[in-house]
Design an enzyme around this catalytic site. Sequence first.
Site, PDB file in Angstrom:
ATOM      1  N   SER A   1       0.840  -1.193   0.000  1.00 26.35           N
ATOM      2  CA  SER A   1       0.000   0.000   0.000  1.00 26.35           C
ATOM      3  C   SER A   1       0.881   1.252   0.000  1.00 26.35           C
ATOM      4  O   SER A   1       1.744   1.397  -0.868  1.00 26.35           O
ATOM      5  CB  SER A   1      -0.935  -0.046   1.213  1.00 26.35           C
ATOM      6  OG  SER A   1      -1.917   0.958   1.163  1.00 26.35           O
TER       7      SER A   1
ATOM      8  N   ASP B   1      -9.011  -5.958  -4.970  1.00 28.75           N
ATOM      9  CA  ASP B   1      -8.554  -4.709  -4.361  1.00 28.75           C
ATOM     10  C   ASP B   1      -8.967  -3.553  -5.269  1.00 28.75           C
ATOM     11  O   ASP B   1      -8.362  -3.320  -6.309  1.00 28.75           O
ATOM     12  CB  ASP B   1      -7.036  -4.742  -4.179  1.00 28.75           C
ATOM     13  CG  ASP B   1      -6.487  -3.481  -3.513  1.00 28.75           C
ATOM     14  OD1 ASP B   1      -7.270  -2.556  -3.222  1.00 28.75           O
ATOM     15  OD2 ASP B   1      -5.254  -3.429  -3.300  1.00 28.75           O
TER      16      ASP B   1
ATOM     17  N   HIS C   1      -8.350  -4.833  -0.453  1.00 24.92           N
ATOM     18  CA  HIS C   1      -7.031  -4.250  -0.194  1.00 24.92           C
ATOM     19  C   HIS C   1      -6.353  -4.897   1.008  1.00 24.92           C
ATOM     20  O   HIS C   1      -5.129  -5.022   1.048  1.00 24.92           O
ATOM     21  CB  HIS C   1      -7.173  -2.741   0.027  1.00 24.92           C
ATOM     22  CG  HIS C   1      -5.867  -2.024   0.124  1.00 24.92           C
ATOM     23  ND1 HIS C   1      -4.908  -2.078  -0.870  1.00 24.92           N
ATOM     24  CD2 HIS C   1      -5.339  -1.230   1.106  1.00 24.92           C
ATOM     25  CE1 HIS C   1      -3.862  -1.349  -0.512  1.00 24.92           C
ATOM     26  NE2 HIS C   1      -4.095  -0.836   0.683  1.00 24.92           N
TER      27      HIS C   1
END
Length: 367
Positions: free
Chosen positions: A140, A307, A340
């Site tokens: 991320s 995601d 995610h």
Amino acid sequence: MHFPEALSLQSGASIRDYELAFETYGTLNADRSNAVLVCHALNASHHVAGVYADQAKSEGWWDNMIGPGKSVDTNQFFVIGVNNLGSCFGSTGPMHTNPDTGAIYGSSFPVVTVEDWVNAQALLLDRLGIQQLAVVLGGSLGGMQALSWTLQYPDRVRHAVVVASAPNLTAENIAFNEVARRAIVTDPDFHGGDFYAPDVIPKRGLRIARMIGHITYLSDDVMNEKFGRQLREGMDLKYSTQDIEFQIESYLRHQGDKFSEYFDANTYLLITRALDYFDPAKQFGGNLTQALARATAKFMLVSFTTDWRFSPKRSREMVKALLDNQRDVSYAEIDAPHGHDAFLLTDHRYINVMGSYFDNVAKELAA
């Protein structure tokens, strides 16, 4: 670790006499070539693996990935976790004292960027006597830092592993961040960011910000499978607009309450703004291929099909730009249902892909 000298920031400001909290796992080898730097995401810290003695529920946030015999094997690698400037887990942040004024930074803490964090991490490595990283790893926002390492210090990185990340945020992602920030700054207890003196916490804003975040971290499939339309108590509707009736409402409220107890509101603003600003292609007119031409590292990129916050499309953009520059790139797109959050979870295909890549890095070091 204390750094008395001033660190120049991209904004033109600087910060001095700051601390960087970090942890290390494993042993640095004789030629100092087996170091792995782990860059953290929004609400994580330098505590990436293991547990603290006599402290319940203190497992590191990537403990399923990092440790003896795990994908990132600390029997082979020297792993470094660093808490970024502006965070609230030990490194200098808005809740600490400004050495120039003697007062708590609060709203005056300078805006920091991904590039600023990477520069600070490089100074920490200098102190540790590590000239080159075997791997820089992040998921991320941490993946953005890993990518930035390859551009800011191309000679200091041999491999970059970028998981569930992107070369910049989409307008939709910036919008989610802005709504979360508005929730915080409009909380009456925020006091313009100087809530430390009145000794209050803008918990209402933090709760809402976290609830928004959690909606974006989960996939629709997982949310429906986990909660569906289940009611919290029995089968009857209460015909109320205020009560918690659905299980998903209860889950979001719980996550918001928990987050507001340990996270700092100014830190949330700073980190989400750093996310917004990251865009290495900006100075190249949006041309990512040109932006990544500076990178010389070998790359491993991982994305997850469900995601939608950092979609596989964004990872494929980076893969294409790197291939355009004839760089060594591996790419795995995992068909995982978790959205995610998948980069933090134990999907065995994902764990095996990561383990295989790091095994190859270890063999390269031993050759």
